[in-house]
Design a protein around this motif. Structure first.
Motif, PDB file in Angstrom:
ATOM      1  N   THR A   1       0.934  -1.239   0.026  1.00 29.65           N
ATOM      2  CA  THR A   1       0.209  -0.158   0.051  1.00 29.65           C
ATOM      3  C   THR A   1       0.835   1.187   0.043  1.00 29.65           C
ATOM      4  O   THR A   1       2.112   1.012  -0.130  1.00 29.65           O
ATOM      5  N   ALA A   2       0.258   2.411   0.001  1.00 29.18           N
ATOM      6  CA  ALA A   2       1.116   3.549   0.144  1.00 29.18           C
ATOM      7  C   ALA A   2       1.914   3.728   1.403  1.00 29.18           C
ATOM      8  O   ALA A   2       3.088   4.345   1.574  1.00 29.18           O
ATOM      9  N   THR A   3       1.630   2.853   2.545  1.00 28.21           N
ATOM     10  CA  THR A   3       2.400   2.999   3.667  1.00 28.21           C
ATOM     11  C   THR A   3       2.802   1.614   4.410  1.00 28.21           C
ATOM     12  O   THR A   3       3.337   1.586   5.348  1.00 28.21           O
ATOM     13  N   SER A   4       2.678   0.461   3.524  1.00 31.26           N
ATOM     14  CA  SER A   4       3.266  -0.580   3.957  1.00 31.26           C
ATOM     15  C   SER A   4       3.722  -1.610   2.784  1.00 31.26           C
ATOM     16  O   SER A   4       3.329  -1.409   1.721  1.00 31.26           O
ATOM     17  N   ILE A   5       4.490  -2.547   3.114  1.00 35.35           N
ATOM     18  CA  ILE A   5       4.970  -3.676   2.340  1.00 35.35           C
ATOM     19  C   ILE A   5       4.670  -4.968   3.085  1.00 35.35           C
ATOM     20  O   ILE A   5       5.084  -5.138   4.237  1.00 35.35           O
ATOM     21  N   THR A   6       4.295  -6.060   2.158  1.00 40.23           N
ATOM     22  CA  THR A   6       4.082  -7.405   2.772  1.00 40.23           C
ATOM     23  C   THR A   6       4.598  -8.344   1.704  1.00 40.23           C
ATOM     24  O   THR A   6       4.524  -8.280   0.601  1.00 40.23           O
ATOM     25  N   VAL A   7       5.281  -9.301   2.522  1.00 43.08           N
ATOM     26  CA  VAL A   7       5.891 -10.713   1.860  1.00 43.08           C
ATOM     27  C   VAL A   7       5.286 -11.664   2.382  1.00 43.08           C
ATOM     28  O   VAL A   7       5.248 -11.982   3.749  1.00 43.08           O
ATOM     29  N   ASP A   8       4.670 -12.523   1.676  1.00 45.29           N
ATOM     30  CA  ASP A   8       4.038 -13.813   1.850  1.00 45.29           C
ATOM     31  C   ASP A   8       4.669 -14.851   1.420  1.00 45.29           C
ATOM     32  O   ASP A   8       5.121 -14.986   0.116  1.00 45.29           O
ATOM     33  N   PHE A   9       4.964 -16.174   2.189  1.00 42.81           N
ATOM     34  CA  PHE A   9       5.572 -17.134   1.542  1.00 42.81           C
ATOM     35  C   PHE A   9       4.382 -18.382   1.525  1.00 42.81           C
ATOM     36  O   PHE A   9       3.801 -18.685   2.474  1.00 42.81           O
ATOM     37  N   TRP A  10       4.159 -19.198   0.388  1.00 42.74           N
ATOM     38  CA  TRP A  10       3.331 -20.130   0.156  1.00 42.74           C
ATOM     39  C   TRP A  10       4.293 -21.292  -0.006  1.00 42.74           C
ATOM     40  O   TRP A  10       4.969 -21.680  -0.952  1.00 42.74           O
ATOM     41  N   SER A  11       3.683 -22.605   0.725  1.00 47.38           N
ATOM     42  CA  SER A  11       4.549 -23.857   0.664  1.00 47.38           C
ATOM     43  C   SER A  11       3.562 -24.832   1.319  1.00 47.38           C
ATOM     44  O   SER A  11       2.526 -24.665   1.218  1.00 47.38           O
ATOM     45  N   THR A  12       4.387 -25.647   2.063  1.00 49.10           N
ATOM     46  CA  THR A  12       3.709 -26.697   2.927  1.00 49.10           C
ATOM     47  C   THR A  12       4.247 -26.496   4.291  1.00 49.10           C
ATOM     48  O   THR A  12       5.452 -26.668   4.470  1.00 49.10           O
ATOM     49  N   GLU A  13       3.429 -26.505   5.181  1.00 46.80           N
ATOM     50  CA  GLU A  13       4.015 -25.803   6.473  1.00 46.80           C
ATOM     51  C   GLU A  13       4.599 -26.985   7.256  1.00 46.80           C
ATOM     52  O   GLU A  13       4.261 -28.190   7.221  1.00 46.80           O
ATOM     53  N   ARG A  14       5.802 -26.539   7.751  1.00 44.90           N
ATOM     54  CA  ARG A  14       6.588 -27.733   8.611  1.00 44.90           C
ATOM     55  C   ARG A  14       6.754 -27.431  10.036  1.00 44.90           C
ATOM     56  O   ARG A  14       6.699 -28.345  10.970  1.00 44.90           O
ATOM     57  N   TYR A  15       6.789 -26.185  10.405  1.00 39.07           N
ATOM     58  CA  TYR A  15       6.952 -25.613  11.978  1.00 39.07           C
ATOM     59  C   TYR A  15       5.907 -24.545  12.263  1.00 39.07           C
ATOM     60  O   TYR A  15       5.660 -23.804  11.552  1.00 39.07           O
ATOM     61  N   ASP A  16       5.683 -24.602  13.575  1.00 47.41           N
ATOM     62  CA  ASP A  16       5.112 -23.299  14.006  1.00 47.41           C
ATOM     63  C   ASP A  16       6.370 -22.684  14.894  1.00 47.41           C
ATOM     64  O   ASP A  16       7.206 -23.229  15.411  1.00 47.41           O
ATOM     65  N   ILE A  17       6.475 -21.355  14.389  1.00 42.28           N
ATOM     66  CA  ILE A  17       7.712 -20.388  14.762  1.00 42.28           C
ATOM     67  C   ILE A  17       7.285 -19.454  15.571  1.00 42.28           C
ATOM     68  O   ILE A  17       6.309 -18.761  15.378  1.00 42.28           O
ATOM     69  N   GLU A  18       8.038 -19.631  16.840  1.00 42.78           N
ATOM     70  CA  GLU A  18       7.892 -18.287  17.835  1.00 42.78           C
ATOM     71  C   GLU A  18       9.165 -17.429  17.914  1.00 42.78           C
ATOM     72  O   GLU A  18      10.530 -18.095  17.631  1.00 42.78           O
ATOM     73  N   SER A  19       9.210 -16.298  18.218  1.00 44.77           N
ATOM     74  CA  SER A  19      10.296 -15.465  18.574  1.00 44.77           C
ATOM     75  C   SER A  19      10.255 -14.806  19.903  1.00 44.77           C
ATOM     76  O   SER A  19       9.184 -14.446  20.419  1.00 44.77           O
ATOM     77  N   GLN A  20      11.245 -14.990  20.529  1.00 44.23           N
ATOM     78  CA  GLN A  20      11.824 -14.390  21.934  1.00 44.23           C
ATOM     79  C   GLN A  20      12.943 -13.462  21.801  1.00 44.23           C
ATOM     80  O   GLN A  20      13.822 -13.924  21.044  1.00 44.23           O
ATOM     81  N   SER A  21      12.959 -12.203  22.486  1.00 49.15           N
ATOM     82  CA  SER A  21      14.234 -11.303  22.411  1.00 49.15           C
ATOM     83  C   SER A  21      14.422 -11.183  23.694  1.00 49.15           C
ATOM     84  O   SER A  21      13.822 -11.134  24.644  1.00 49.15           O
ATOM     85  N   SER A  22      15.673 -10.713  24.046  1.00 52.19           N
ATOM     86  CA  SER A  22      16.363 -10.264  25.253  1.00 52.19           C
ATOM     87  C   SER A  22      15.909  -8.918  25.273  1.00 52.19           C
ATOM     88  O   SER A  22      15.551  -8.249  24.436  1.00 52.19           O
ATOM     89  N   GLY A  23      16.173  -8.060  26.653  1.00 53.62           N
ATOM     90  CA  GLY A  23      16.392  -6.887  26.625  1.00 53.62           C
ATOM     91  C   GLY A  23      17.586  -6.290  26.033  1.00 53.62           C
ATOM     92  O   GLY A  23      18.637  -6.923  25.497  1.00 53.62           O
ATOM     93  N   ARG A  24      17.451  -5.103  25.866  1.00 56.41           N
ATOM     94  CA  ARG A  24      18.783  -4.190  25.180  1.00 56.41           C
ATOM     95  C   ARG A  24      19.737  -4.132  26.216  1.00 56.41           C
ATOM     96  O   ARG A  24      19.694  -3.756  27.355  1.00 56.41           O
ATOM     97  N   TYR A  25      21.041  -4.506  25.749  1.00 64.49           N
ATOM     98  CA  TYR A  25      22.074  -4.498  26.730  1.00 64.49           C
ATOM     99  C   TYR A  25      23.407  -3.648  26.122  1.00 64.49           C
ATOM    100  O   TYR A  25      23.365  -3.560  24.759  1.00 64.49           O
ATOM    101  N   ASN A  26      24.197  -3.429  26.688  1.00 64.56           N
ATOM    102  CA  ASN A  26      25.505  -2.540  26.246  1.00 64.56           C
ATOM    103  C   ASN A  26      25.175  -1.359  25.342  1.00 64.56           C
ATOM    104  O   ASN A  26      25.558  -1.141  24.370  1.00 64.56           O
ATOM    105  N   VAL A  27      24.388  -0.640  26.188  1.00 63.91           N
ATOM    106  CA  VAL A  27      23.664   0.496  25.491  1.00 63.91           C
ATOM    107  C   VAL A  27      24.801   1.640  25.350  1.00 63.91           C
ATOM    108  O   VAL A  27      25.489   1.788  26.178  1.00 63.91           O
TER     109      VAL A  27
END
Length: 547
Positions: free
Chosen positions: A464-490
């Motif tokens: 759109t005028a304010t966004s970009i989207t990328v979709d992948f189509w295939s056959t699902e293998r995994y459920d993926i989750e993301s976890q992040s640490s806090g920011r350090y060495n600031v």
């Protein structure tokens, strides 16, 4: 008084018969084999003594010398041994004949032990040695240093004479020697040095004196003198002369593109009611890339400076038949990033999205964003926009496409595909998830990922005028989750002031480090975790003063 003849005959007969009877069934006196006294022994005793005496020689390794190559081999490995039964029989042969009786009574003899040979085993061992000894002749050739032909002069090779070596090994073993010198003969090269030098000063020099034109389907392209010299060699023709050979790998991509009449079209998919449907592929027309090298070599041989190449069908990278078997069934990941409307960088984001939309990554393939899109230029619709270079924002054609790389990186991340190469931005950009983003430029840094699944991956893009989207189509293998640490060495923001028409202000952002984990799950259970470690430099707060 005369002795009657009958008496003489009787005495002579007794003189022969008595020793002959006494010697019968025994090795004649004075008989030595390899220095071992066997005289007077019955056959079995003689064999026993001879076996004991020759045991050490049977086990002592032979050193085979051939053109500096040394190999120690046990006689048994060479198929060599002593036949003591045959040796004793040879020692006893003729013992009871008149001559044998005389030799036993008044003389002695030395005989060599009989050697047993396993011909097949001996030949096999010498053939194995030959593999270490033999060298092929270095046939003459001509290469180029820049545009200057350089002759590679021929050198002879060498070959072990297996037949002569077999005889030498037997003789050494039989004589009790511990080494054998094996004959190695020279193998001359087919070419002479004079032929190589003459060709280098004439034909090879003329071959790169001017560019070569190629034509196909009404289109023309040029192979420069430098390109000719880089791929051209002169090699032996098997008849005592040299012939040109051209390696077209470096020039083939450019020439194939320049002489492409009709580009092939890969099979892809359209999404109809949430389901992928195959869009058929289409063959193209262009030059036969495999015939390119031989055609250029033949032109050089003929002294021609223009080559007409026949058009050939060019098959697509992904055919219809392949697409139908890739199991592209469902959306396996999707990611969207946002941006302000209407800046020049948005044009570049939309343009790269259009170029990638519908691309199919086959199982095992590595997708390279730079490889698929190529250099961003104005001819293909890219415009100037800010990008980070040497710690500053500068305007460059294609600036802003890193937002597309970041969006695709996250589609790769949540699709569970292999990250091959990505580099985070130097400074943290707040519109991207920290530690989960990628920059890209041409030719480096690139963004690459591998389809490590057994299924195809369809890349679909939208914006759109304010966004970009990328979709992948295939056959699902995994459920993926993301976890992040806090920011350090600031690290804190620094204040800078610069001037000049090229100066672009920078708002300033703290630097920091962060860790992100990609968590792979199957049936609700964690099967793998992957850590991404990212360090951002502090972005200075840059104030631009008018020049």
């Amino acid at each position: 008084m005369l002795i009657p003849l009958a008496v003489v005959v009787i005495v002579a007969a007794l003189a022969y018969a008595v020793p002959a009877v006494l010697l019968s069934g025994k090795v004649p006196p004075g008989t030595r084999v390899a220095g071992v006294e066997l005289g007077g022994l019955p056959p079995e005793a003689a064999r026993t003594r001879l076996d004991a005496a020759l045991r050490e020689r049977s086990e002592q390794k032979l050193t085979l010398n051939a053109a500096g190559e040394r190999r120690q081999v046990a006689p048994a490995e060479l198929g060599l041994g002593f036949d003591t039964r045959a040796t004793v029989e040879a020692a006893m042969a003729g013992a009871t004949t008149p001559g044998g009786v005389l030799r036993s009574l008044f003389g002695s003899r030395q005989i060599q032990p009989v050697v047993s040979v396993d011909e097949q085993r001996l030949t096999a061992e010498l053939t194995s040695l030959a593999k270490s000894v033999d060298t092929k002749p270095v046939e003459g050739a001509i290469r180029y240093r820049g545009l200057e032909p350089r002759p590679v002069l021929p050198k002879p090779g060498r070959a072990l004479d297996v037949g002569a070596a077999s005889s030498a090994v037997r003789a050494a073993f039989s004589d009790g020697r511990t080494s054998a010198e094996l004959d190695v003969r020279e193998k001359p090269a087919a070419l002479t040095a004079d032929v190589v030098r003459r060709t280098a000063s004439t034909t090879a020099r003329t071959a790169v004196a001017s560019p070569l034109k190629l034509a196909a389907g009404g289109k023309e392209a040029v192979v420069s003198r430098e390109q000719l010299a880089a791929g051209l060699r002169f090699v032996g023709d098997g008849k005592g002369g040299l012939r040109p050979s051209f390696d077209a790998r470096e020039v083939a991509p450019g020439l194939a593109k320049a002489l492409l009449t009709t580009p092939p079209k890969d099979a892809s998919y359209q999404i109809v009611k949430g389901k992928p449907q195959v869009i058929p592929s289409r063959a193209g027309r262009g030059i036969d890339v495999k015939a390119l090298g031989p055609a250029i070599a033949q032109a050089v041989a003929d002294g021609a400076r223009r080559v007409e190449l026949p058009a050939a069908e060019r098959q697509p990278r992904v055919t219809t038949a392949q697409a139908k078997k890739l199991s592209v069934r469902e959306k396996v990941s999707s990611f969207t990033t946002r941006h302000p409307c209407c800046a020049p960088r948005v044009t570049n984001i939309h343009r790269i999205a259009d170029l990638v939309d519908g691309y199919v990554v086959k199982p095992g393939e590595t997708f390279s964003l730079n490889g698929v899109v190529g250099k961003r230029d104005k001819a293909r619709g890219f415009v100037e926009a800010p990008m980070i270079l040497n710690n500053r924002f500068v305007n460059d054609v294609g600036g802003g496409v890193s937002q597309f790389a970041t969006t695709m990186f996250n589609a790769v991340f949540f699709g569970g595909f292999e990250d091959v190469q990505h580099r985070a931005h130097q400074y943290y950009i707040s519109r991207y998830p920290a530690g989960r983003e990628s920059t890209v430029s041409y030719p480096q840094p690139d963004f690459r990922w591998r389809n490590d699944s057994p299924y195809g991956v369809l890349i679909k893009t939208s914006y759109t005028a304010t966004s970009i989207t990328v979709d992948f189509w295939s056959t699902e293998r995994y459920d993926i989750e993301s976890q992040s640490s806090g920011r350090y060495n600031v690290k804190p923001i620094t204040e800078l002031t610069e001037s000049g028409p090229e100066c672009i202000p920078m708002e300033g952002v703290e630097g920091f480090a962060i860790d992100v984990w990609r968590i792979f799950k199957k049936d609700g259970k964690v099967v793998r975790k992957q850590r991404f470690h990212t360090v951002y430099d502090p972005e200075p707060r840059l104030t631009c003063k008018g020049s």
